[in-house]
Design a protein around this motif. Structure first.
Motif, PDB file in Angstrom:
ATOM      1  N   ALA A   8       0.813  -1.294   0.015  1.00  0.00           N
ATOM      2  CA  ALA A   8      -0.143   0.102  -0.090  1.00  0.00           C
ATOM      3  C   ALA A   8       0.625   1.271  -0.012  1.00  0.00           C
ATOM      4  O   ALA A   8       0.605   2.348  -0.800  1.00  0.00           O
ATOM      5  N   GLY A   9       1.723   1.161   0.643  1.00  0.00           N
ATOM      6  CA  GLY A   9       2.735   2.376   0.892  1.00  0.00           C
ATOM      7  C   GLY A   9       3.458   2.538  -0.553  1.00  0.00           C
ATOM      8  O   GLY A   9       3.523   3.657  -1.025  1.00  0.00           O
ATOM      9  N   ALA A  10       4.044   1.570  -1.291  1.00  0.00           N
ATOM     10  CA  ALA A  10       4.516   1.650  -2.463  1.00  0.00           C
ATOM     11  C   ALA A  10       3.685   2.254  -3.517  1.00  0.00           C
ATOM     12  O   ALA A  10       3.822   3.193  -4.138  1.00  0.00           O
ATOM     13  N   GLY A  11       2.355   1.686  -3.352  1.00  0.00           N
ATOM     14  CA  GLY A  11       1.381   1.972  -4.413  1.00  0.00           C
ATOM     15  C   GLY A  11       1.159   3.670  -4.136  1.00  0.00           C
ATOM     16  O   GLY A  11       0.825   4.205  -5.158  1.00  0.00           O
ATOM     17  N   LEU A  12       0.918   3.840  -2.964  1.00  0.00           N
ATOM     18  CA  LEU A  12       0.453   5.300  -2.756  1.00  0.00           C
ATOM     19  C   LEU A  12       1.550   6.336  -3.222  1.00  0.00           C
ATOM     20  O   LEU A  12       1.296   7.367  -3.469  1.00  0.00           O
ATOM     21  N   THR A  13       2.820   5.975  -2.940  1.00  0.00           N
ATOM     22  CA  THR A  13       3.903   6.529  -3.333  1.00  0.00           C
ATOM     23  C   THR A  13       4.056   6.867  -4.825  1.00  0.00           C
ATOM     24  O   THR A  13       4.379   7.899  -5.362  1.00  0.00           O
ATOM     25  N   ALA A  14       3.894   5.828  -5.464  1.00  0.00           N
ATOM     26  CA  ALA A  14       3.833   5.679  -6.817  1.00  0.00           C
ATOM     27  C   ALA A  14       2.748   6.413  -7.422  1.00  0.00           C
ATOM     28  O   ALA A  14       2.950   7.285  -8.467  1.00  0.00           O
ATOM     29  N   ALA A  15       1.412   6.482  -6.810  1.00  0.00           N
ATOM     30  CA  ALA A  15       0.240   7.355  -7.000  1.00  0.00           C
ATOM     31  C   ALA A  15       0.654   8.976  -6.923  1.00  0.00           C
ATOM     32  O   ALA A  15       0.500   9.759  -7.662  1.00  0.00           O
ATOM     33  N   MET A  16       1.182   9.272  -5.770  1.00  0.00           N
ATOM     34  CA  MET A  16       1.856  10.574  -5.469  1.00  0.00           C
ATOM     35  C   MET A  16       2.624  11.116  -6.760  1.00  0.00           C
ATOM     36  O   MET A  16       2.732  12.115  -7.288  1.00  0.00           O
ATOM     37  N   ALA A  17       3.555  10.075  -7.128  1.00  0.00           N
ATOM     38  CA  ALA A  17       4.667  10.507  -8.067  1.00  0.00           C
ATOM     39  C   ALA A  17       4.026  10.559  -9.472  1.00  0.00           C
ATOM     40  O   ALA A  17       4.205  11.693 -10.151  1.00  0.00           O
ATOM     41  N   ALA A  18       3.086   9.741  -9.763  1.00  0.00           N
ATOM     42  CA  ALA A  18       2.319   9.900 -10.849  1.00  0.00           C
ATOM     43  C   ALA A  18       1.477  11.325 -11.208  1.00  0.00           C
ATOM     44  O   ALA A  18       1.368  12.031 -12.144  1.00  0.00           O
ATOM     45  N   ILE A  19       0.925  11.721 -10.134  1.00  0.00           N
ATOM     46  CA  ILE A  19       0.164  12.872 -10.151  1.00  0.00           C
ATOM     47  C   ILE A  19       1.047  14.047 -10.320  1.00  0.00           C
ATOM     48  O   ILE A  19       0.842  14.766 -11.141  1.00  0.00           O
ATOM     49  N   HIS A  20       2.280  13.940  -9.890  1.00  0.00           N
ATOM     50  CA  HIS A  20       3.098  15.300  -9.945  1.00  0.00           C
ATOM     51  C   HIS A  20       3.882  15.097 -11.324  1.00  0.00           C
ATOM     52  O   HIS A  20       4.049  16.139 -11.702  1.00  0.00           O
ATOM     53  N   LEU A  21       4.021  14.234 -11.769  1.00  0.00           N
ATOM     54  CA  LEU A  21       4.631  13.843 -13.182  1.00  0.00           C
ATOM     55  C   LEU A  21       3.436  14.358 -14.179  1.00  0.00           C
ATOM     56  O   LEU A  21       3.862  15.015 -15.267  1.00  0.00           O
ATOM     57  N   ARG A  22       2.147  14.043 -14.112  1.00  0.00           N
ATOM     58  CA  ARG A  22       1.183  14.274 -14.777  1.00  0.00           C
ATOM     59  C   ARG A  22       1.071  15.817 -14.873  1.00  0.00           C
ATOM     60  O   ARG A  22       0.915  16.432 -16.087  1.00  0.00           O
ATOM     61  N   LEU A  23       0.806  16.479 -13.615  1.00  0.00           N
ATOM     62  CA  LEU A  23       0.711  17.857 -13.597  1.00  0.00           C
ATOM     63  C   LEU A  23       1.897  18.458 -14.197  1.00  0.00           C
ATOM     64  O   LEU A  23       1.767  19.729 -14.934  1.00  0.00           O
ATOM     65  N   TRP A  24       3.248  18.332 -14.019  1.00  0.00           N
ATOM     66  CA  TRP A  24       4.433  18.620 -14.668  1.00  0.00           C
ATOM     67  C   TRP A  24       4.181  18.671 -16.114  1.00  0.00           C
ATOM     68  O   TRP A  24       4.384  19.812 -16.886  1.00  0.00           O
ATOM     69  N   ALA A  25       3.634  17.588 -16.731  1.00  0.00           N
ATOM     70  CA  ALA A  25       3.696  17.498 -18.087  1.00  0.00           C
ATOM     71  C   ALA A  25       2.471  18.163 -18.738  1.00  0.00           C
ATOM     72  O   ALA A  25       2.645  18.758 -19.806  1.00  0.00           O
ATOM     73  N   GLU A  26       1.354  18.351 -17.892  1.00  0.00           N
ATOM     74  CA  GLU A  26       0.388  19.470 -18.534  1.00  0.00           C
ATOM     75  C   GLU A  26       0.463  20.594 -18.480  1.00  0.00           C
ATOM     76  O   GLU A  26      -0.386  21.380 -18.441  1.00  0.00           O
TER      77      GLU A  26
END
Length: 128
Positions: A8-26
């Motif tokens: 769960a910790g790894a998944g939530l950390t990956a989700a946080m990272a994905a959100i930041h990368l998506r917003l950065w790209a957009e």
């Protein structure tokens, strides 16, 4: 239980990272200071998520603790950007992905803290 917290910790950390990368790209990449920080948060988040998955049990406590602190820092930065502004940037609670980010990062801090506590307590148990 520790395996569930680790995943769960790894998944939530990956989700946080994905959100930041998506917003950065957009478009956040065009923001001074905030843009590079979003990219850095995304990359470090991915590395921490991977570290949570591959670290042996004996080293899991420090990795979980560092990841919990990192996630708490990103949550704190979001809170500052929503309230007083951060590096000249003011975020709105109604902006894209703000609410999901609040949920993911809050859950991440809680899960990762629980993981760190259980991993450190496991290390201190005497062997039989």
């Amino acid at each position: 239980m520790r395996l569930v917290l680790r995943l769960a910790g790894a998944g939530l950390t990956a989700a946080m990272a994905a959100i930041h990368l998506r917003l950065w790209a957009e478009g956040y990449r065009d923001l001074t200071t905030i843009g590079p920080l979003f990219l850095l948060t995304g990359v470090v988040g991915i590395l921490l998520a991977l570290a949570l998955l591959v670290t042996p049990v004996r080293g899991l406590g420090p990795v979980a603790a560092v990841t919990a602190l990192f996630t708490a820092g990103t949550l704190g930065a979001l809170f500052l950007s929503l309230t007083t502004g951060l590096f000249g940037f003011d975020e709105s609670i109604d902006a894209d992905l703000v609410r999901p980010t609040l949920y993911v990062e809050t859950a991440g801090v809680l899960v990762l803290t629980a993981l760190a506590v259980t991993a450190f307590s496991h290390r201190r148990r005497p062997r039989r």
